[in-house]
Motif scaffolding. Structure first.
Motif, PDB file in Angstrom:
ATOM      1  N   ILE A  78       0.862  -1.181   0.000  1.00 58.61           N
ATOM      2  CA  ILE A  78       0.000   0.000   0.000  1.00 58.61           C
ATOM      3  C   ILE A  78       0.899   1.232   0.000  1.00 58.61           C
ATOM      4  N   ALA A  79       0.364   2.334  -0.488  1.00 63.88           N
ATOM      5  CA  ALA A  79       1.139   3.569  -0.562  1.00 63.88           C
ATOM      6  C   ALA A  79       0.310   4.732  -0.049  1.00 63.88           C
ATOM      7  N   LYS A  80       0.976   5.828   0.228  1.00 61.88           N
ATOM      8  CA  LYS A  80       0.261   7.017   0.676  1.00 61.88           C
ATOM      9  C   LYS A  80       0.940   8.269   0.154  1.00 61.88           C
ATOM     10  N   ASP A  81       0.203   9.362   0.207  1.00 62.40           N
ATOM     11  CA  ASP A  81       0.781  10.654  -0.152  1.00 62.40           C
ATOM     12  C   ASP A  81       0.501  11.665   0.950  1.00 62.40           C
ATOM     13  N   THR A  82       1.101  12.837   0.833  1.00 60.82           N
ATOM     14  CA  THR A  82       1.044  13.832   1.898  1.00 60.82           C
ATOM     15  C   THR A  82      -0.306  14.523   2.019  1.00 60.82           C
ATOM     16  N   VAL A  83      -1.178  14.392   1.025  1.00 58.24           N
ATOM     17  CA  VAL A  83      -2.495  15.035   1.074  1.00 58.24           C
ATOM     18  C   VAL A  83      -3.604  14.035   1.382  1.00 58.24           C
ATOM     19  N   HIS A  84      -3.658  12.947   0.655  1.00 58.77           N
ATOM     20  CA  HIS A  84      -4.762  11.989   0.779  1.00 58.77           C
ATOM     21  C   HIS A  84      -4.509  10.893   1.805  1.00 58.77           C
ATOM     22  N   GLY A  85      -3.284  10.739   2.255  1.00 61.38           N
ATOM     23  CA  GLY A  85      -2.968   9.643   3.163  1.00 61.38           C
ATOM     24  C   GLY A  85      -2.929   8.330   2.401  1.00 61.38           C
ATOM     25  N   LEU A  86      -3.354   7.238   3.050  1.00 62.12           N
ATOM     26  CA  LEU A  86      -3.339   5.923   2.415  1.00 62.12           C
ATOM     27  C   LEU A  86      -4.238   5.892   1.193  1.00 62.12           C
ATOM     28  N   SER A  87      -3.729   5.297   0.137  1.00 60.65           N
ATOM     29  CA  SER A  87      -4.517   5.115  -1.075  1.00 60.65           C
ATOM     30  C   SER A  87      -5.286   3.814  -0.979  1.00 60.65           C
ATOM     31  N   LYS A  88      -6.506   3.818  -1.482  1.00 57.22           N
ATOM     32  CA  LYS A  88      -7.284   2.575  -1.483  1.00 57.22           C
ATOM     33  C   LYS A  88      -6.850   1.658  -2.622  1.00 57.22           C
ATOM     34  N   ASN A  89      -6.024   2.180  -3.539  1.00 56.14           N
ATOM     35  CA  ASN A  89      -5.503   1.384  -4.654  1.00 56.14           C
ATOM     36  C   ASN A  89      -4.227   0.691  -4.198  1.00 56.14           C
ATOM     37  N   ALA A  90      -4.268  -0.618  -4.072  1.00 57.56           N
ATOM     38  CA  ALA A  90      -3.124  -1.370  -3.561  1.00 57.56           C
ATOM     39  C   ALA A  90      -2.887  -2.596  -4.431  1.00 57.56           C
TER      40      ALA A  90
END
Length: 149
Positions: free
Chosen positions: A116-128
């Motif tokens: 799983i990955a995340k970014d600084t705005v959305h947090g964890l991505s549901k795309n994994a």
């Protein structure tokens, strides 16, 4: 007759406005989803000491220091975090990009992991991605983030 045409035109105008508003909402929703990090590819190899190395390719519309992909994780089936790879800077002009980590301890009874990955705005991505360790076969999955909170 003139009143009927005028009423007809009002309904057409209202319908057009509704269509434009709906289209705008759909476009905005799609754009918001498009800004989540996507795990594009994963490769895992086991070394002689039985630890694992992961090479993970991410795709994200990094915009600079305020909005960029900043982390990915290797997760066991029981939701235990096995490894975290922090990304310390944006990759605006390098998309997609690949980063790795090594020395990940995974017990022999674990056959699949999730990346799983995340970014600084959305947090964890549901795309994994779910990765089968023995074959390096990946399967795109969608996470239930309500459960993760």
């Amino acid at each position: 007759m003139l009143d009927d045409n005028l009423m007809n035109n009002k309904w057409k105008i209202k319908a057009s406005i509704r269509t434009l508003l709906l289209g705008s909402l759909l476009t905005t929703s799609t754009m918001a989803l498009a800004n989540e990090v996507e795990v594009v590819d994963v490769k895992a190899t086991q070394s002689s000491d039985k630890t694992w190395s992961f090479s993970v390719t991410l795709k994200h519309a990094d915009e600079g220091w305020d909005h960029y992909a900043n982390e990915w994780q290797v997760i066991a089936p029981n939701d235990k975090i096995l490894a975290t790879r922090t990304l310390y800077h944006p990759h605006v002009n390098e998309q997609p990009f690949t980063r790795g980590t090594q020395g990940v301890k995974i017990s022999d009874d674990i056959k699949t992991v999730r990346i799983i990955a995340k970014d600084t705005v959305h947090g964890l991505s549901k795309n994994a991605v779910e990765l089968e360790l023995a074959t390096n076969m990946i399967k795109k999955i969608t996470l239930d983030l309500k459960k993760a909170k």
